[in-house]
Design a protein around this motif. Structure first.
Motif, PDB file in Angstrom:
ATOM      1  N   THR A  97       0.832  -1.200   0.000  1.00 29.56           N
ATOM      2  CA  THR A  97       0.000   0.000   0.000  1.00 29.56           C
ATOM      3  C   THR A  97       0.865   1.248   0.000  1.00 29.56           C
ATOM      4  N   ASP A 108      -9.434   5.650  -0.322  1.00 27.47           N
ATOM      5  CA  ASP A 108     -10.757   5.237   0.160  1.00 27.47           C
ATOM      6  C   ASP A 108     -10.603   4.697   1.580  1.00 27.47           C
ATOM      7  N   SER A 118      -9.680   0.826   7.606  1.00 27.53           N
ATOM      8  CA  SER A 118      -8.994   0.333   6.409  1.00 27.53           C
ATOM      9  C   SER A 118      -8.722   1.509   5.487  1.00 27.53           C
ATOM     10  N   ALA A 120      -7.478   2.206   1.336  1.00 28.22           N
ATOM     11  CA  ALA A 120      -7.201   1.645   0.011  1.00 28.22           C
ATOM     12  C   ALA A 120      -6.617   2.736  -0.878  1.00 28.22           C
ATOM     13  N   ARG A 124      -4.417  -1.100  -3.662  1.00 26.20           N
ATOM     14  CA  ARG A 124      -3.895  -1.849  -2.516  1.00 26.20           C
ATOM     15  C   ARG A 124      -4.641  -1.426  -1.259  1.00 26.20           C
ATOM     16  N   THR A 125      -4.901  -2.395  -0.398  1.00 29.22           N
ATOM     17  CA  THR A 125      -5.685  -2.128   0.809  1.00 29.22           C
ATOM     18  C   THR A 125      -4.965  -2.639   2.046  1.00 29.22           C
ATOM     19  N   THR A 126      -4.948  -1.818   3.079  1.00 31.56           N
ATOM     20  CA  THR A 126      -4.446  -2.221   4.393  1.00 31.56           C
ATOM     21  C   THR A 126      -5.593  -2.139   5.379  1.00 31.56           C
ATOM     22  N   ARG A 127      -5.872  -3.247   6.038  1.00 35.69           N
ATOM     23  CA  ARG A 127      -6.912  -3.262   7.057  1.00 35.69           C
ATOM     24  C   ARG A 127      -6.292  -3.006   8.419  1.00 35.69           C
TER      25      ARG A 127
END
Length: 223
Positions: A97, A108, A118, A120, A124-127
């Protein structure tokens, strides 16, 4: 006299540990309820979170950086500063990310009770755990350690192997916390079991083999 002093000390430690465990269990239950509330929270109707709903918020990356730490084994902290509305916050994200993001890139966000859960960017997304999630992990760790203190005060004799058992219990903390967390949330899978078993290996080696080696050495010295 020393024996009675030891017994009294054990009783005091046991009483304190049990009382602390009762309080810590209630403390962990509060965080667990918040975690469940987040998992079951519906999506907000608008862009702003009101109550316990989860909001989808459009933000923007305004800065990025890597926060280092001393030591070769220390992992670098990849961070993005994201602005949403009139607020901005630094978020720790994974490397993918971080590398996909650039200044002024759209982001987002999912937000719950004012916390980003989270982010995005660039596909790419990081929770991220909500505050209640990280709080639950720490509280479970406190419960596990207090349980260990109570067990050792009640049952473990004063012998050199007791040190190995205590070290094994301490090393088992991450495994116990992960198992408790995944079981409580109903997410325990085969992968979790294998990972937890791997984490438990050092604890088993110290807690089981350590006392055996200590007894063997004591026996050899007897000859």
């Amino acid at each position: 006299m020393s024996r009675w002093l030891t017994v009294c000390l054990r009783v005091v430690v046991l009483a304190v540990a049990v009382l602390g465990l009762v309080r810590a269990t209630s403390w962990a239950e509060e965080a667990y309820r918040d975690r469940v509330a987040y998992r079951e929270a519906p999506a907000c109707a608008g862009a702003h979170a009101e109550g316990d709903c989860v909001a989808q918020v459009r933000g923007e990356v305004v800065d990025k950086g890597i926060r280092g730490c001393p030591g070769e084994e220390c992992h670098e902290d990849h961070r993005l500063r994201v602005r949403h509305g009139e607020e901005s916050t630094w978020l720790s994200v994974d490397r993918e990310t971080f590398e996909a993001a650039h200044v002024h890139a759209p982001a987002d966000l999912r937000m719950w009770q004012g916390t980003v859960t989270s982010v995005a960017v660039g596909g790419r997304t990081t929770r991220l755990l909500p505050d209640s999630g990280s709080s639950l992990l720490w509280r479970l760790a406190v419960c596990w350690l207090l349980l260990g203190v109570a067990a050792f005060a009640a049952a473990v004799p004063r012998r050199p192997p007791a040190g190995f058992l205590a070290a094994g219990w301490l090393l088992l903390t991450p495994t116990a916390v992960i198992v408790a967390d995944t079981v409580l949330l109903g997410t325990l899978g085969v992968g979790d079991v294998l990972f937890d078993a791997l984490l438990a290996v050092p604890a088993v080696l110290v807690g089981v083999l350590g006392p055996r080696n200590a007894k063997a050495r004591a026996g050899n010295r007897g000859f």
